[in-house]
Motif scaffolding. Structure first.
Motif, mmCIF file in Angstrom:
data_model
loop_
_atom_site.group_PDB
_atom_site.id
_atom_site.type_symbol
_atom_site.label_atom_id
_atom_site.label_comp_id
_atom_site.label_asym_id
_atom_site.label_seq_id
_atom_site.Cartn_x
_atom_site.Cartn_y
_atom_site.Cartn_z
ATOM 1 N N VAL A 4 7.986 -4.590 -2.527
ATOM 2 C CA VAL A 4 6.882 -5.228 -2.635
ATOM 3 C C VAL A 4 5.714 -4.612 -3.582
ATOM 4 O O VAL A 4 4.755 -5.054 -3.891
ATOM 5 C CB VAL A 4 6.213 -5.993 -1.722
ATOM 6 C CG1 VAL A 4 7.456 -6.809 -0.850
ATOM 7 C CG2 VAL A 4 5.974 -5.022 -0.495
ATOM 8 N N VAL A 5 5.949 -3.452 -3.598
ATOM 9 C CA VAL A 5 4.679 -2.637 -4.179
ATOM 10 C C VAL A 5 4.677 -2.877 -5.769
ATOM 11 O O VAL A 5 5.693 -3.156 -6.351
ATOM 12 C CB VAL A 5 4.882 -0.942 -4.072
ATOM 13 C CG1 VAL A 5 6.076 -0.609 -4.683
ATOM 14 C CG2 VAL A 5 3.514 -0.153 -4.441
ATOM 15 N N ALA A 6 3.432 -2.878 -6.247
ATOM 16 C CA ALA A 6 3.448 -3.503 -7.463
ATOM 17 C C ALA A 6 3.856 -2.224 -8.707
ATOM 18 O O ALA A 6 3.949 -1.093 -8.353
ATOM 19 C CB ALA A 6 1.805 -3.464 -8.027
ATOM 20 N N GLU A 38 12.166 -0.656 -11.937
ATOM 21 C CA GLU A 38 10.896 -0.771 -12.383
ATOM 22 C C GLU A 38 9.806 -0.439 -11.263
ATOM 23 O O GLU A 38 8.797 -0.350 -11.608
ATOM 24 C CB GLU A 38 10.680 -2.596 -12.254
ATOM 25 C CG GLU A 38 11.652 -3.195 -13.242
ATOM 26 C CD GLU A 38 11.432 -4.666 -13.255
ATOM 27 O OE1 GLU A 38 10.919 -5.075 -12.327
ATOM 28 O OE2 GLU A 38 12.090 -5.280 -14.260
ATOM 29 N N ARG A 39 10.149 0.065 -10.141
ATOM 30 C CA ARG A 39 9.295 0.330 -8.933
ATOM 31 C C ARG A 39 9.469 1.794 -8.610
ATOM 32 O O ARG A 39 8.610 2.288 -7.732
ATOM 33 C CB ARG A 39 9.473 -0.489 -7.885
ATOM 34 C CG ARG A 39 8.893 -1.844 -7.864
ATOM 35 C CD ARG A 39 8.998 -2.794 -6.807
ATOM 36 N NE ARG A 39 8.136 -4.085 -6.894
ATOM 37 C CZ ARG A 39 8.444 -5.184 -7.587
ATOM 38 N NH1 ARG A 39 9.418 -5.276 -8.175
ATOM 39 N NH2 ARG A 39 7.812 -5.980 -7.477
ATOM 40 N N LEU A 40 10.487 2.527 -9.220
ATOM 41 C CA LEU A 40 10.810 3.892 -8.732
ATOM 42 C C LEU A 40 11.290 4.867 -9.836
ATOM 43 O O LEU A 40 11.709 4.110 -10.826
ATOM 44 C CB LEU A 40 11.770 3.793 -7.539
ATOM 45 C CG LEU A 40 11.526 3.214 -6.089
ATOM 46 C CD1 LEU A 40 12.614 3.264 -5.414
ATOM 47 C CD2 LEU A 40 10.330 4.182 -5.619
ATOM 48 N N ILE A 41 11.031 6.143 -9.755
ATOM 49 C CA ILE A 41 11.677 6.673 -10.765
ATOM 50 C C ILE A 41 12.844 7.473 -10.114
ATOM 51 O O ILE A 41 12.958 8.432 -9.273
ATOM 52 C CB ILE A 41 10.677 8.014 -11.047
ATOM 53 C CG1 ILE A 41 9.451 7.244 -11.570
ATOM 54 C CG2 ILE A 41 11.275 8.867 -11.988
ATOM 55 C CD1 ILE A 41 8.111 8.463 -11.716
ATOM 56 N N SER A 68 14.630 -4.561 -10.319
ATOM 57 C CA SER A 68 13.289 -4.905 -9.918
ATOM 58 C C SER A 68 12.719 -3.789 -9.009
ATOM 59 O O SER A 68 11.685 -3.474 -8.779
ATOM 60 C CB SER A 68 13.153 -6.160 -9.173
ATOM 61 O OG SER A 68 13.943 -6.006 -8.208
ATOM 62 N N GLY A 69 13.879 -2.652 -8.262
ATOM 63 C CA GLY A 69 13.542 -1.865 -7.391
ATOM 64 C C GLY A 69 13.593 -0.505 -8.059
ATOM 65 O O GLY A 69 12.544 0.262 -8.529
ATOM 66 N N GLY A 120 0.608 -1.288 -0.049
ATOM 67 C CA GLY A 120 0.070 -0.036 0.089
ATOM 68 C C GLY A 120 0.909 1.404 -0.118
ATOM 69 O O GLY A 120 0.299 2.455 0.062
ATOM 70 N N PHE A 121 2.094 0.978 -0.375
ATOM 71 C CA PHE A 121 3.007 2.166 -0.260
ATOM 72 C C PHE A 121 3.000 2.903 -1.638
ATOM 73 O O PHE A 121 3.822 2.967 -2.414
ATOM 74 C CB PHE A 121 4.441 1.781 -0.168
ATOM 75 C CG PHE A 121 5.545 2.675 0.096
ATOM 76 C CD1 PHE A 121 5.554 3.489 1.596
ATOM 77 C CD2 PHE A 121 6.609 2.907 -0.542
ATOM 78 C CE1 PHE A 121 6.288 4.410 1.720
ATOM 79 C CE2 PHE A 121 7.523 3.662 -0.260
ATOM 80 C CZ PHE A 121 7.264 4.539 1.039
ATOM 81 N N THR A 122 1.738 3.672 -1.899
ATOM 82 C CA THR A 122 1.368 4.264 -3.210
ATOM 83 C C THR A 122 0.752 5.710 -3.155
ATOM 84 O O THR A 122 -0.026 6.022 -3.989
ATOM 85 C CB THR A 122 0.449 3.379 -3.655
ATOM 86 O OG1 THR A 122 -0.895 3.050 -3.052
ATOM 87 C CG2 THR A 122 1.084 1.756 -4.051
ATOM 88 N N SER A 123 0.948 6.370 -2.153
ATOM 89 C CA SER A 123 0.739 7.969 -1.893
ATOM 90 C C SER A 123 1.454 8.604 -1.124
ATOM 91 O O SER A 123 2.189 8.107 -0.275
ATOM 92 C CB SER A 123 -0.717 7.939 -1.473
ATOM 93 O OG SER A 123 -0.540 7.587 -0.311
#
Length: 213
Positions: free
Chosen positions: A108-110, A147-150, A143-144, A75-78
């Motif tokens: 683990v965030v999508a 793929e999951r961060l800018i 992968s981090g 849920g780390f999405t905001s």
């Protein structure tokens, strides 16, 4: 950050590591300079790592330099999520001091929420900095951070990058490299992550002034 001249040896640990009696002395005697301990997280709900207090005291008692990390959840999405996670981490760190940074662990965030996870990460680190902590980001090279961060939006914080068997390739500038998950270190009865730090954080952190957001 300082140029990469001196290399400091480290490990990162959590409840999954089995530390022997008097194990932290053996860890230090083996040449380890620093340890980064999982303090807790929000992966599956807020929690505190049950071994944090024991490991923190053990490391401090023998003079190891100490940092910590926090497992962010799906849920780390905001920005709000980032701030709330940081506030939880700050409560867990109450009364503690650190010679190494305190990190958001983003794993683990999508991947579909890459932009939102980046917003959460920046808010997390900003909140920690405003509370006086030296904040950083941990993730895997591909992968981090890819793929999951800018990367451009989080690179102003200190970066701790995982890539095994070779140096990170996507992330060009980083301060700690986690280069193995199967290390063997005296004082620990099972495998442990191995790290190299190229920055003398223990000298930098006492004079740290957060950069403008």
């Amino acid at each position: 950050m300082a140029s990469k001249k001196e290399v400091f040896k480290g490990i990162d640990i959590s409840r999954h590591q089995i530390v022997a009696s008097n194990g932290f002395k053996a860890i230090k005697d083996s040449g380890i300079d620093f340890v980064i301990i999982r303090i807790g997280g929000s992966n599956g709900g807020y929690y505190k790592d049950p071994k944090f207090e024991e490991f923190y005291k053990g490391a401090k008692d023998v003079g190891l330099k100490v940092g910590c990390y926090y497992d962010t959840g799906r849920g780390f999405t905001s920005r709000i999520a980032g701030i709330e996670d940081a506030q939880h981490m700050i409560k867990l760190m109450e009364g503690k001091s650190f010679e190494y940074p305190v990190y958001a662990d983003v794993e683990v965030v999508a991947t579909a929420y890459r932009s939102l996870a980046t917003d959460a990460t920046v808010a997390f680190c900003d909140t920690l900095e405003k509370a006086g902590y030296f904040a950083g980001v941990y993730a895997s090279d591909i992968s981090g951070f890819k793929e999951r961060l800018i990367l451009d939006k989080v690179k102003r914080f200190t970066l701790w990058v995982a890539r095994y068997g070779k140096k990170p390739e996507y992330v060009k500038k980083y301060d700690i490299h986690q280069y193995s998950s199967t290390g063997i270190v005296s004082g620990i009865k099972n495998k442990v992550d191995l790290d190299e730090s190229y920055v003398d954080f223990a000298s930098i952190i006492p004079t740290f002034i957060p950069s403008p957001s």
